[in-house]
Design an enzyme around this catalytic site. Structure first.
Site, PDB file in Angstrom:
ATOM      1  N   GLU A  86       1.350 -38.081  38.925  1.00 40.25           N
ATOM      2  CA  GLU A  86       2.153 -37.030  39.546  1.00 40.25           C
ATOM      3  C   GLU A  86       3.484 -37.628  39.970  1.00 40.25           C
ATOM      4  O   GLU A  86       3.528 -38.693  40.579  1.00 40.25           O
ATOM      5  CB  GLU A  86       1.479 -36.465  40.812  1.00 40.25           C
ATOM      6  N   GLU A  89       4.444 -27.625  50.179  1.00 42.15           N
ATOM      7  CA  GLU A  89       3.308 -27.829  49.284  1.00 42.15           C
ATOM      8  C   GLU A  89       3.161 -26.700  48.253  1.00 42.15           C
ATOM      9  O   GLU A  89       2.615 -26.905  47.163  1.00 42.15           O
ATOM     10  CB  GLU A  89       2.062 -27.955  50.150  1.00 42.15           C
TER      11      GLU A  89
END
Ligand SMILES: *[C@@H]1O[C@H](CO)[C@@H](O)[C@H](O)[C@H]1NC(C)=O
Ligand SMILES: *[C@@H]1O[C@H](CO)[C@@H](O)[C@H](O)[C@H]1NC(C)=O
Ligand SMILES: *[C@@H]1O[C@H](CO)[C@@H](O)[C@H](O)[C@H]1NC(C)=O
Ligand SMILES: *[C@@H]1O[C@H](CO)[C@@H](O)[C@H](O)[C@H]1NC(C)=O
Length: 493
Positions: A268, A329
């Site tokens: 990621e 997020e």
């Protein structure tokens, strides 16, 4: 090429560098993306697969083994890393049978149907300190059981296991100091040896954004790839950005323990666009474009020149993720929830200069739920209504330094109402706040960067917004052991 800005590298390095580029040309299959599905209204799998193909994205990383997604990926030509969530580690660790069932149901069957699964990610950042060590005992046994089950299914040669780990499993004041965290050192070595014995890669998630988010004094330019930051000189190796430095701290940790050769996957990397002072379109564009330009140049890092295997985080925004780490997020996507690109990004994978949007997306009608013009702000039902709407909708674009941070009080309330209404598929009853506070309008209340969204149509959401999995703890981000780095920087700057 990026690295050489203002620095004269010794000839030997250049020769090596050119060799690395030749290797790149042979082995690279392009950039990957993370495809997360914690959304109230996920795009259909087929729509996303077409979008991946249209954007020349040839690899995806998934967080579970959703069969509708895997079916959509069959015969798509896209390579897949399929995930096992942390909450399955316990049963997989304790039961070889459970591992065999997982492999049979979630791997073998899809491989037979033409899904090009290359990796199984066992757990997701299981050693994050946020988890209080909950998965320290189960991750490695689960990894071993899954590997045995893969071998038993005769897939050992084509499918490799790995564990996407947060970069805080290693530490170091500078790259050459890198080693695994002392509290999990032995466990990490056992895992690394096991991965190495099975020809499997080490997967690490690296987040320069979190460094900036957590520390207002972090030198901003060092988070990016423009080479404008005061470089760190680590025994002759020059570091101009925190990604390289962090990555090479891992290379040193591996090397120091006898695995200097091990393949590293960046599982990621990315930058969010909303919900935080550092989560802006400009920063996200600068970071991701800077990263992609280097990725496509095959530059690599000072310790690992050459091609990298990387999965950008993330493909699409997910409006049902836990916001425990922060409001950002839900805003990691290169695309909004509906497959609309957020900003100009050239992946270098197609002739198009920017991202290609999802096609044939079907929206709900052009209508919004807003605060009634006749409602009074002093109405005692306003506060509880907004709380309720935000708790069950998504208000992460409201507040200081967000895309809707400039709304006035009435605008704020309308935003909350509309979010709740859209997430509930524009149900009439979802725009019926007490005291007649809310009304449906066909006039778009959006202004500037602040978008009042219209939800997309999803076949199975008639009961309203239950598509995601709110209980699942999402992909919590942590600063990747970079705090020491900041100290180191402040010493030399
Ligand atoms: C297959 O994967 C799904 C999604 O992660 C999971 O819910 C299911 O339990 C798995 N099946 C088996 C047999 O382990
Ligand atoms: C970790 O411990 C803290 C404090 O004891 C607790 O609040 C938190 O819920 C725990 N987290 C997990 C994932 O168990
Ligand atoms: C490094 O990798 C090569 C092949 O990729 C292998 O032959 C060699 O033994 C490895 N060296 C070490 C020290 O692991
Ligand atoms: C709008 O709401 C946010 C939080 O949701 C709050 O921080 C802000 O102060 C509000 N603005 C006004 C003008 O009420």
């Amino acid at each position: 090429m990026g690295l050489s800005k203002g620095h004269n590298f010794p000839g030997g390095f250049l020769v090596f560098f050119m060799f690395a580029v030749v290797v790149v040309a042979r082995s690279v299959v392009g950039i990957g993306v993370n495809w997360g599905t914690q959304s109230t209204h996920p795009l259909p799998g087929g729509t996303v697969v077409k979008m991946l193909n249209d954007n020349g994205i040839q690899k995806v990383k998934l967080f579970d083994a959703d069969s509708s997604i895997l079916n959509a990926l069959g015969k798509s030509g896209i390579q897949v890393m399929v995930g096992i969530p942390n909450d399955m580690l316990y049963s997989l660790a304790n039961s070889p049978n459970a591992a065999e069932s997982w492999v049979s149901k979630n791997l073998s069957s899809h491989v037979s149907n033409g899904v090009d699964i290359r990796y199984v990610a066992v757990g997701n950042e299981p050693f994050l300190s946020t988890y209080n060590g909950s998965f320290l005992g189960t991750t490695f046994p689960a990894l071993q059981n899954v590997q045995s089950a893969i071998n038993k299914a005769s897939l050992g040669n084509r499918v490799k296991v790995t564990i996407p780990l947060n970069a805080d499993v290693y530490t170091g004041d500078k790259p050459s100091d890198g080693d695994f965290r002392s509290d999990i050192h032995d466990l990490m070595l056992a895992i690394v040896k096991f991965l190495s014995d099975n020809g499997a890669p080490f997967t690490v998630n690296i987040y320069p954004f979190i460094s900036l988010h957590n520390d207002p004094n972090f030198p901003v330019d060092f988070a990016f790839f423009d080479g404008n930051s005061a470089p760190i000189n680590d025994n002759g190796r020059i570091y101009q950005n925190v990604f390289d430095a962090n990555h090479d701290t891992l290379v040193w940790a591996l090397q120091k323990n006898g695995y200097g050769n091990m393949t590293i996957i960046v599982g990621e990397i990315g930058w969010p666009t909303d919900g935080d002072r550092s989560a802006t379109m400009q920063y996200a564009q600068r970071f991701n474009q800077g990263f992609m330009t280097r990725f496509n140049a095959g530059t690599g890092t000072p310790m690992r020149p050459g091609a990298m295997e990387v999965y950008l985080f993330s493909l699409i925004d997910e409006d049902h993720k836990s916001i425990q780490p922060g409001n950002f997020e839900r805003h990691w996507g290169l695309f909004y929830f509906d497959g609309t690109p957020k900003y100009q990004l050239n992946l270098g994978t197609t002739s198009s200069n920017g991202l290609v949007p999802a096609s044939n997306v079907r929206y709900l009608p052009q209508q919004w739920c807003v605060l009634s013009p006749s409602a009074s702000l002093d109405d005692p039902q306003v506060a509880p209504s907004v709380s309720y709407a935000c708790a069950n909708g998504d208000c992460t674009s409201l507040g200081y330094s967000t895309s809707c941070g400039n709304l006035d009080a009435r605008g704020n309330i309308s935003y909350a109402f509309n979010s709740y209404y859209q997430i509930n598929d524009q149900l009439q009853s979802a725009c019926k706040f007490p005291d007649g506070l809310s009304v449906v309008t066909t006039q778009d209340p959006s202004s500037g960067d602040c978008k009042f969204r219209i939800m997309i149509q999803v076949p199975s959401t008639l009961n309203g917004g239950s598509g995601g999995n709110a209980a699942a703890v999402g992909h919590l981000k942590k600063p990747a052991g970079l705090m020491l780095f900041v100290l180191f920087l402040s010493m030399i700057l």
